[in-house]
Structure formats: C-alpha cells, structure tokens
Design a protein around this motif. Structure first.
Motif, PDB file in Angstrom:
ATOM      1  N   GLY A 150     -45.833  57.707 -14.991  1.00  0.00           N
ATOM      2  CA  GLY A 150     -46.521  57.453 -16.652  1.00  0.00           C
ATOM      3  C   GLY A 150     -45.458  56.041 -17.303  1.00  0.00           C
ATOM      4  O   GLY A 150     -46.332  55.848 -17.988  1.00  0.00           O
ATOM      5  N   TYR A 151     -44.828  55.472 -16.360  1.00  0.00           N
ATOM      6  CA  TYR A 151     -43.871  54.442 -17.059  1.00  0.00           C
ATOM      7  C   TYR A 151     -45.577  53.264 -16.271  1.00  0.00           C
ATOM      8  O   TYR A 151     -45.962  52.651 -17.978  1.00  0.00           O
ATOM      9  CB  TYR A 151     -43.215  53.436 -16.184  1.00  0.00           C
ATOM     10  N   SER A 207     -44.143  45.887 -13.587  1.00  0.00           N
ATOM     11  CA  SER A 207     -45.817  46.021 -13.240  1.00  0.00           C
ATOM     12  C   SER A 207     -47.206  46.409 -13.855  1.00  0.00           C
ATOM     13  O   SER A 207     -48.183  45.702 -13.735  1.00  0.00           O
ATOM     14  CB  SER A 207     -45.616  46.367 -11.840  1.00  0.00           C
ATOM     15  N   GLY A 208     -47.087  47.734 -14.690  1.00  0.00           N
ATOM     16  CA  GLY A 208     -47.412  48.108 -15.413  1.00  0.00           C
ATOM     17  C   GLY A 208     -47.389  47.521 -16.639  1.00  0.00           C
ATOM     18  O   GLY A 208     -49.143  47.185 -17.936  1.00  0.00           O
ATOM     19  N   CYS A 209     -46.751  46.480 -17.609  1.00  0.00           N
ATOM     20  CA  CYS A 209     -46.850  45.701 -18.614  1.00  0.00           C
ATOM     21  C   CYS A 209     -47.689  44.778 -18.351  1.00  0.00           C
ATOM     22  O   CYS A 209     -48.844  43.994 -18.807  1.00  0.00           O
ATOM     23  CB  CYS A 209     -45.565  45.218 -19.048  1.00  0.00           C
ATOM     24  N   ALA A 210     -47.382  44.041 -17.163  1.00  0.00           N
ATOM     25  CA  ALA A 210     -47.803  42.281 -16.703  1.00  0.00           C
ATOM     26  C   ALA A 210     -49.471  43.201 -15.963  1.00  0.00           C
ATOM     27  O   ALA A 210     -50.495  41.998 -16.332  1.00  0.00           O
ATOM     28  CB  ALA A 210     -47.129  42.051 -15.231  1.00  0.00           C
ATOM     29  N   ALA A 211     -49.645  44.216 -16.202  1.00  0.00           N
ATOM     30  CA  ALA A 211     -51.254  44.621 -15.210  1.00  0.00           C
ATOM     31  C   ALA A 211     -51.982  44.685 -16.590  1.00  0.00           C
ATOM     32  O   ALA A 211     -53.073  44.265 -16.353  1.00  0.00           O
ATOM     33  CB  ALA A 211     -51.252  45.504 -14.959  1.00  0.00           C
ATOM     34  N   PHE A 229     -43.920  40.586 -17.646  1.00  0.00           N
ATOM     35  CA  PHE A 229     -42.504  41.810 -15.751  1.00  0.00           C
ATOM     36  C   PHE A 229     -41.441  40.988 -16.339  1.00  0.00           C
ATOM     37  O   PHE A 229     -40.931  42.298 -15.923  1.00  0.00           O
ATOM     38  CB  PHE A 229     -43.093  40.860 -14.505  1.00  0.00           C
ATOM     39  N   VAL A 230     -41.150  39.883 -16.820  1.00  0.00           N
ATOM     40  CA  VAL A 230     -39.390  40.163 -16.101  1.00  0.00           C
ATOM     41  C   VAL A 230     -38.899  40.631 -17.442  1.00  0.00           C
ATOM     42  O   VAL A 230     -37.858  41.288 -17.695  1.00  0.00           O
ATOM     43  CB  VAL A 230     -38.889  38.473 -15.790  1.00  0.00           C
ATOM     44  N   SER A 231     -39.556  40.324 -18.616  1.00  0.00           N
ATOM     45  CA  SER A 231     -39.086  41.348 -19.878  1.00  0.00           C
ATOM     46  C   SER A 231     -39.080  42.652 -19.532  1.00  0.00           C
ATOM     47  O   SER A 231     -37.690  43.353 -19.778  1.00  0.00           O
ATOM     48  CB  SER A 231     -39.929  40.066 -21.181  1.00  0.00           C
ATOM     49  N   SER A 232     -39.905  43.568 -19.545  1.00  0.00           N
ATOM     50  CA  SER A 232     -40.211  44.490 -19.127  1.00  0.00           C
ATOM     51  C   SER A 232     -38.981  45.432 -17.703  1.00  0.00           C
ATOM     52  O   SER A 232     -38.626  46.586 -18.212  1.00  0.00           O
ATOM     53  CB  SER A 232     -41.620  44.804 -18.807  1.00  0.00           C
TER      54      SER A 232
END
Length: 236
Positions: free
Chosen positions: A18-19, A140-144, A41-44
């Motif tokens: 879900g994340y 990873s989802g944020c970076a993607a 990625f780092v911030s998330s």
C-alpha cells in the motif's frame, strides 16, 4: 527473536504494498517541486509521513521559508507523539531506553496499528522488521514516482492512493469485531471526525490538529469509562 522478525516482515508486506502505491503518487508531487529521485528516496526513508511529505513538497515548490516548512511538519505529524505514548504501554518494562526511542522512530499509522495489536508485549524486533520492509517500499515508491513524472494519468494516481486507507480500515476492523468497546471508540471517531470537519470553528483547523484533539478526547473517555485490565505478562 527470529520468529518475531519473520512475523513482522509478514505483517509488514501488505503495508509495504500500500505504501508503494501512495508514495508513487507522492513522487509525482515531489517531481513538480524539483526533487530528484535520490533525494526523494532519502527524504521518504527518514520521514514516512504522507501528509507531512505532501506539505513539505508543496511548500518547497513555492519556495516557502524554512520556518514554514518546519511548522507545517510539526502540526501534520504531532499525532505520532500520541502514538508513541500509546505504544510505550505495550513495551516490556525491561526493554532498554534506546529500543524505546528507536521503536518510536519507526512509528507510522499502520506500523503503530499492528504493533499495538500484537499479543502481549510488543518486542522491538517485530516493530523494526515491519517498519523496515514498509519503509523500503515507501521510499522506493516515492523515487519511482519522481522518475515516472507526469507520464501516468492523475485519475490512476488518485485510485492507487485509496488503497492505503482501505488497508488501515482492515487493521482496525478485527479488534472492533472482537471487542465492543473498541467498536464504540471507532464509531465515535468516525462520527466526531465528520462533525468537526463541518463545525464553524474547528473546521478551520488543520486535519492534523483535529486528529490530535479527537484522539486525546476519545482515548480519555474510553480509558475512563472502560479501562483495560492487564495481566503481569502484558496480556489484556
């Protein structure tokens, strides 16, 4: 310990899935703010707060002052202080202080939900493993999402974001079915949250401030009217 790690990873996988979906749509917003995939990625990875990160990325996009970013983050994420206090009651008294601090840093809405639902005392290894797998997928989802940019339609991103809220409801429903007092508290939270959203004064508050107010009031009422008696080993 290994069994708790495996259990934490198992319970954390649905959260992680879900994340990833929600963080992907968050990455679209970060892209518009000029955030790179590595920075996203780092911030998330170290934040893990959808409302908080959304506010930060939005303010970054308009070049807001640092004090505004910090103030918004505090208001949006104050509820985690309440969750940390609640989770502390589920930690064994012999647990070292550094484990307590690290467990507090692992808290998200969903990780908190499965941690407080753990039978008996919640071991640090369980919370750590659940937080690790879900955090990796969130970052990873944020970076993607940043990499994908605006290629996917906004309607699809909105549909994906609904999955996380459905998952959180799935976390609170089992204890609500087995404990009528929990069911009453959940129903009260739904009703009062809706009323506060349309109340003349309170509706002007931020969603985070309203959540904190309702959490404190409902928790106090539940603890006063129906206190939970626990055994020496931590079982209710």
């Amino acid at each position: 310990m290994r069994s708790e790690v495996a259990k934490g990873l198992r319970d954390g996988i649905p959260i992680a899935m879900g994340y990833f979906a929600v963080a992907f749509s968050l990455g679209i917003i970060a892209k518009k703010a000029g955030i790179t995939a590595s920075l996203g990625f780092v911030s998330s990875f170290f934040t893990r707060a959808s409302a908080g990160e959304y506010g930060v990325y939005t303010l970054v996009a308009i070049n807001a002052a640092y004090i505004e970013v910090v103030g918004m983050s505090l208001v949006a994420n104050l509820r985690y202080m309440l969750m940390s206090a609640a989770l502390s009651q589920k930690i064994s008294p012999v647990t070292p202080w550094y484990h307590r601090v690290l467990m507090a840093c692992c808290i998200t809405d969903e990780v908190f939900g499965i941690s407080v639902s753990h039978p008996g005392y919640t071991p640090p290894s369980y919370t750590y493993s659940a937080a690790l797998i879900s955090t990796i997928f969130w970052a990873s989802g944020c970076a993607a999402g940043i990499i994908a940019g605006g290629m996917l339609p906004s309607a699809l991103m909105s549909a994906l974001s609904v999955a996380l809220y459905g998952m959180f409801i799935a976390i609170i429903m089992p204890p609500s079915r087995s404990d009528r007092n929990v069911l009453y508290a959940v129903m009260a939270s739904f009703v009062l949250s809706g009323l506060c959203a349309i109340a003349p004064v309170i509706s002007g508050w931020s969603a985070g401030a309203r959540t904190i107010l309702l959490t404190v009031l409902i928790s106090l009422a539940a603890a006063w009217l129906k206190p939970i008696k626990e055994t020496e080993d931590g079982d209710a």
